[in-house]
Design an enzyme around this catalytic site. Structure first.
Site, PDB file in Angstrom:
ATOM      1  N   LEU A  60      67.622  79.166  -0.647  1.00 34.76           N
ATOM      2  CA  LEU A  60      68.555  78.100  -0.283  1.00 34.76           C
ATOM      3  C   LEU A  60      68.889  78.111   1.206  1.00 34.76           C
ATOM      4  O   LEU A  60      69.109  79.164   1.793  1.00 34.76           O
ATOM      5  CB  LEU A  60      69.850  78.231  -1.096  1.00 34.76           C
ATOM      6  CG  LEU A  60      69.688  78.198  -2.617  1.00 34.76           C
ATOM      7  CD1 LEU A  60      71.053  78.271  -3.298  1.00 34.76           C
ATOM      8  CD2 LEU A  60      68.937  76.957  -3.075  1.00 34.76           C
ATOM      9  N   HIS A 107      69.973  72.522   1.178  1.00 30.81           N
ATOM     10  CA  HIS A 107      70.376  72.631  -0.235  1.00 30.81           C
ATOM     11  C   HIS A 107      71.905  72.641  -0.353  1.00 30.81           C
ATOM     12  O   HIS A 107      72.484  72.017  -1.233  1.00 30.81           O
ATOM     13  CB  HIS A 107      69.875  73.943  -0.840  1.00 30.81           C
ATOM     14  CG  HIS A 107      68.394  74.063  -0.925  1.00 30.81           C
ATOM     15  ND1 HIS A 107      67.684  75.011  -0.228  1.00 30.81           N
ATOM     16  CD2 HIS A 107      67.476  73.357  -1.631  1.00 30.81           C
ATOM     17  CE1 HIS A 107      66.403  74.898  -0.508  1.00 30.81           C
ATOM     18  NE2 HIS A 107      66.239  73.894  -1.352  1.00 30.81           N
TER      19      HIS A 107
END
Ligand code: PAF
Length: 281
Positions: free
Chosen positions: A35, A39
């Site tokens: 991530l 994100h």
């Protein structure tokens, strides 16, 4: 609070059923982990729009046309869960391969048309893999809204199409690409770039911006494309797979931006495939 990690569909279903019974709305942010701020911006948008947020992490083997690429894809689950604490995601759903593709799995969701060019032309089977797993994630989570980054612009169009075509009761929402300060689009694959390659990487975005300005000033597509390709090759990129001007909705090839248009590119830098896209005008 650390988000709850759920690994099985049975547990996920019971969690979502509880939320729905309480009248709460549910968002899903599908990811393959590693991530980054891109994100996290999707999780923030999801949290604003819905009562509950599920972040899914599954590195989907069916969407990798190259086994090496699948093997090398960054895997950072613990760090990912830590990043989600501050954002108050409710659940991180991390199914394993057996959960998603049990023995005998034989169904493929395939979207025609918009999957033909761009990444679809260079990554055989990629969008079938994406469409199949996203359909499963939508039905498994029963989310009301799903959040995807515009960074994967063709993917966003494919997912929007499939939700419409299959009457899935979910709203697909695209969110703007998040960039590093030097313009490089955030991507999990950026982690694979060496320090040297990382300094060259923003040149792709710069070349696209320059090409966009040229197009808006009435310049010739082929001349501008050739200049952009040679600019990124001088910066160290080894291959530009595509650098196309396409319509923003149907992704049809265009020669001048006389209706909403996007420039979309995929190019290789030091063994890493980077993609990017920008609106023209
Ligand atoms: O964009 C991604 O990370 C993946 O393609 C997705 C949407 C999570 C499906 O595996």
């Amino acid at each position: 609070m650390t988000p709850e990690i759920i690994r099985t569909l049975v547990e996920l279903r019971s969690k979502v059923a509880g939320w729905k019974a309480a009248g709460e709305s549910v968002a899903v942010v599908p990811t393959m982990g590693a991530l980054h701020q891109g994100h996290l911006s999707l999780v923030r948008a999801a949290k604003e729009a819905c009562d509950r947020v599920i972040v899914t992490i599954f590195i989907n083997p069916k969407q990798f046309n190259n086994p090496e690429d699948y093997k090398n894809y960054p895997r950072t689950e613990e760090e990912d869960a830590r990043k989600l604490i501050a954002l108050k995601a409710d659940v991180v759903y991390v199914p394993d391969g057996e959960q998603m593709y049990p023995n005998g799995f034989a169904t493929t969701v395939s979207v025609e048309g918009i999957t033909q060019g761009l990444c679809g032309a260079h990554r055989a089977g990629h969008f079938d893999g994406v469409a199949t797993i996203v359909t499963k994630l939508f039905t498994q989570t029963q989310a009301d809204k799903a959040f995807f980054g515009e960074k994967d612009y063709q993917q966003l169009q494919v997912v929007t199409r499939l939700a419409r075509d299959l009457d899935l009761p979910i709203e697909v929402i695209g969110c703007p690409t998040i960039r590093e300060e030097d313009g490089l689009a955030m991507s999990s694959r950026n982690l694979l770039l060496s320090d040297r390659a990382r300094t060259w990487a923003p040149e792709l975005h710069r070349a696209m911006e320059e090409m966009s300005e040229g197009l808006l000033a009435g310049g010739d597509l082929e001349t501008l494309r050739a200049a952009a390709v040679s600019r990124v090759e001088r910066a160290g990129f080894t291959q530009v797979e595509y650098l196309d001007l396409r319509s923003a909705d149907q992704l049809e090839l265009m020669t001048t931006p006389d209706r909403p248009a996007r420039l979309l590119a995929a190019a290789w830098l030091a063994g890493v495939r980077l993609i990017d896209n920008i609106a023209v005008g």
